[in-house]
Each structure stands twice: as structure tokens, then as C-alpha cells.
Design an enzyme around this catalytic site. Structure first.
Site, PDB file in Angstrom:
ATOM      1  N   MET A 108       0.849  -1.193   0.000  1.00 26.17           N
ATOM      2  CA  MET A 108       0.000   0.000   0.000  1.00 26.17           C
ATOM      3  C   MET A 108       0.883   1.242   0.000  1.00 26.17           C
ATOM      4  O   MET A 108       1.683   1.429   0.923  1.00 26.17           O
ATOM      5  CB  MET A 108      -0.897   0.007   1.235  1.00 26.17           C
ATOM      6  CG  MET A 108      -1.915  -1.107   1.266  1.00 26.17           C
ATOM      7  SD  MET A 108      -2.832  -1.111   2.832  1.00 26.17           S
ATOM      8  CE  MET A 108      -1.626  -1.857   3.916  1.00 26.17           C
ATOM      9  N   GLY A 196       1.761   4.108   4.759  1.00 23.08           N
ATOM     10  CA  GLY A 196       2.654   3.269   3.978  1.00 23.08           C
ATOM     11  C   GLY A 196       2.907   1.911   4.599  1.00 23.08           C
ATOM     12  O   GLY A 196       3.464   1.827   5.677  1.00 23.08           O
ATOM     13  N   SER A 197       2.528   0.822   3.946  1.00 22.93           N
ATOM     14  CA  SER A 197       2.617  -0.468   4.593  1.00 22.93           C
ATOM     15  C   SER A 197       2.313  -1.601   3.620  1.00 22.93           C
ATOM     16  O   SER A 197       2.243  -1.398   2.408  1.00 22.93           O
ATOM     17  CB  SER A 197       1.657  -0.510   5.778  1.00 22.93           C
ATOM     18  OG  SER A 197       0.460   0.163   5.453  1.00 22.93           O
ATOM     19  N   ARG A 198       2.087  -2.805   4.180  1.00 20.19           N
ATOM     20  CA  ARG A 198       1.922  -4.008   3.356  1.00 20.19           C
ATOM     21  C   ARG A 198       1.070  -5.026   4.117  1.00 20.19           C
ATOM     22  O   ARG A 198       1.093  -5.079   5.344  1.00 20.19           O
ATOM     23  CB  ARG A 198       3.321  -4.563   3.065  1.00 20.19           C
ATOM     24  CG  ARG A 198       3.399  -5.939   2.492  1.00 20.19           C
ATOM     25  CD  ARG A 198       4.850  -6.229   2.170  1.00 20.19           C
ATOM     26  NE  ARG A 198       5.097  -7.624   1.870  1.00 20.19           N
ATOM     27  CZ  ARG A 198       6.255  -8.103   1.417  1.00 20.19           C
ATOM     28  NH1 ARG A 198       7.261  -7.286   1.210  1.00 20.19           N
ATOM     29  NH2 ARG A 198       6.402  -9.379   1.161  1.00 20.19           N
TER      30      ARG A 198
END
Length: 228
Positions: A108, A196-198
Site C-alpha cells: 500500500m 505506507g505499509s503491506r
């Protein structure tokens, strides 16, 4: 509690409410000081334009679209997040399964919706949180080295699916709503990751994947896999 009653019907995610209010107050204060404190209005116009841009980006980040999958959910795995498929591979999952699984990873960016949805219907078997680093989320080692939360769900057919929220270089807070023992459904929010990440999804090896590397996903809409 029925699935429709448990839906969180909100346009701006509640995780961002206090941040947006605080940022608005600060930006208004800074701009007011520039407007009334200087005769030359050029600095005010420049800062006002920058302030509006920053605030709109923040509002965009915390937006929370209302989405209903609207299809049969049996043996279906839907994308838990908006973003881009950065990995589809067989890996060894060392924290829970301790065997090989198919991992589908969604990155993301800061422009994506950061609400996370449950990828399958079922019962939450385990919820865990591990502290860690804050490397860039698209790096392979982010799955095992970054701060992360793990949610294991058992589907009505007895299949176990693991969803892992992973903090990125900018993310400093992972929010997980799942609680062990509760029923969960596609359409419900699983959590939220700030900035901001996954999200990684670990699936049984006989699972049929339905996405390709680089594909853009829409949370709670894109079918990423079908369980056998």
C-alpha cells in the site's frame, strides 16, 4: 451478530479523526499567523497552497469507502487491502504454520486507502503482534523483520488463512480489530495501518491464485485466490 450489523459504515476512518482535527487546527493557526503577521502576502499564499495540498493528502489517506463484496464468499479469498501485488510465491512461514505456504503480498502506497478487510469468512483462531524494524514495506525481509500483526482465520471448510499487517518505512502504528474466538466476515474491517505499509496473506499450497505480479488490487473487491 449478523454480518451487516457489524459493518463499519464510515467515510473517514475513525483512526484518522483526531489526526485530521489536530492537523487542521495547526495549519489554520500557521496560515492565520502568516496572513495577519506580514504585510507581504506571498509567503501566506505559498504556505496556504502547500497546507491545502498536505491536508487533502491526509484526508485521502484516511478515507474509508463503504464496500460490499456482493458475491458468494465460500472458498473465496479477497484482497484485504488496496494496493499492488508485489509477491506471489511459495515461502516457509516460520511463526505459526512452520511449513510452506503460498504468500500473496499487497503493498500500500501513501496514496492508497489504508483500511484492511478480512480476506475470508471464518473464525479468528489467533491474533499476535511482533515488534520489529521499519524497513521499506516492499522489501522481501519486511515480512519477517518489520513490526507486524498476525491474524489467523479458520474458514467454515476448515482451511487456515493467515493475514499479516506489516508496518513500512513511514508507518509507526498498526491497528488490529480482530480478537481470537470471534467470527469474522468478508466486508468487515480487520484493521488499519498508518502511512505506507503491506499486507501478506498466507494460503494452503493447493490454493488457486487469481492475481498476477504487479496487479492493482481493491480491498474487499478483488478476488486474489480460491481455496480448494
Amino acid at each position: 451478530m449478523g454480518r451487516l450489523k457489524k459493518l463499519k459504515k464510515i467515510r473517514i476512518h475513525h483512526e484518522g479523526t483526531h489526526i485530521l482535527i489536530g492537523a487542521l487546527i495547526i495549519l489554520l493557526g500557521v496560515n492565520a499567523a502568516l496572513y495577519y503577521g506580514f504585510e507581504c502576502k506571498i509567503p501566506f499564499y505559498l504556505v496556504a497552497a502547500l497546507s491545502i495540498t498536505i491536508y487533502l493528502l491526509m484526508v485521502n489517506f484516511f478515507r474509508c469507502p463503504i464496500r460490499l463484496f456482493g458475491q458468494e464468499t465460500e472458498k473465496i479469498v479477497v484482497a484485504p487491502a488496496d494496493g499492488k501485488i508485489v509477491a506471489i510465491e511459495e515461502v516457509y512461514e516460520s511463526e505459526y504454520f512452520k511449513d510452506n505456504r503460498i504468500m500473496v503480498s499487497i503493498f500500500m502506497s501513501i496514496l492508497n486507502v489504508h483500511a484492511n478487510w478480512y480476506p475470508v469468512d471464518g473464525t479468528v483462531k489467533m491474533v499476535g503482534h511482533q515488534n520489529g524494524k521499519f524497513m521499506k514495506a516492499w522489501l522481501p525481509k519486511a515480512s519477517t523483520d518489520n513490526e507486524r500483526s498476525t491474524i489467523v482465520i479458520e474458514t467454515p471448510e476448515g482451511k487456515e488463512v493467515l493475514a499479516r499487517q506489516i508496518a513500512g518505512a513511514m508507518a509507526r502504528r498498526i491497528v488490529t480489530y480482530a480478537e481470537a474466538g470471534e467470527e469474522c466476515y468478508i466486508d468487515e474491517h480487520m484493521g488499519f495501518i498508518k502511512f505506507g505499509s503491506r499486507v501478506d496473506v498466507y494460503l494452503p499450497l493447493d490454493t488457486e491464485t487469481c492475481v498476477t505480479l504487479g496487479q492493482i488490487t481493491t480491498g474487499n473487491e478483488t478476488i486474489i485466490a480460491k481455496l480448494k
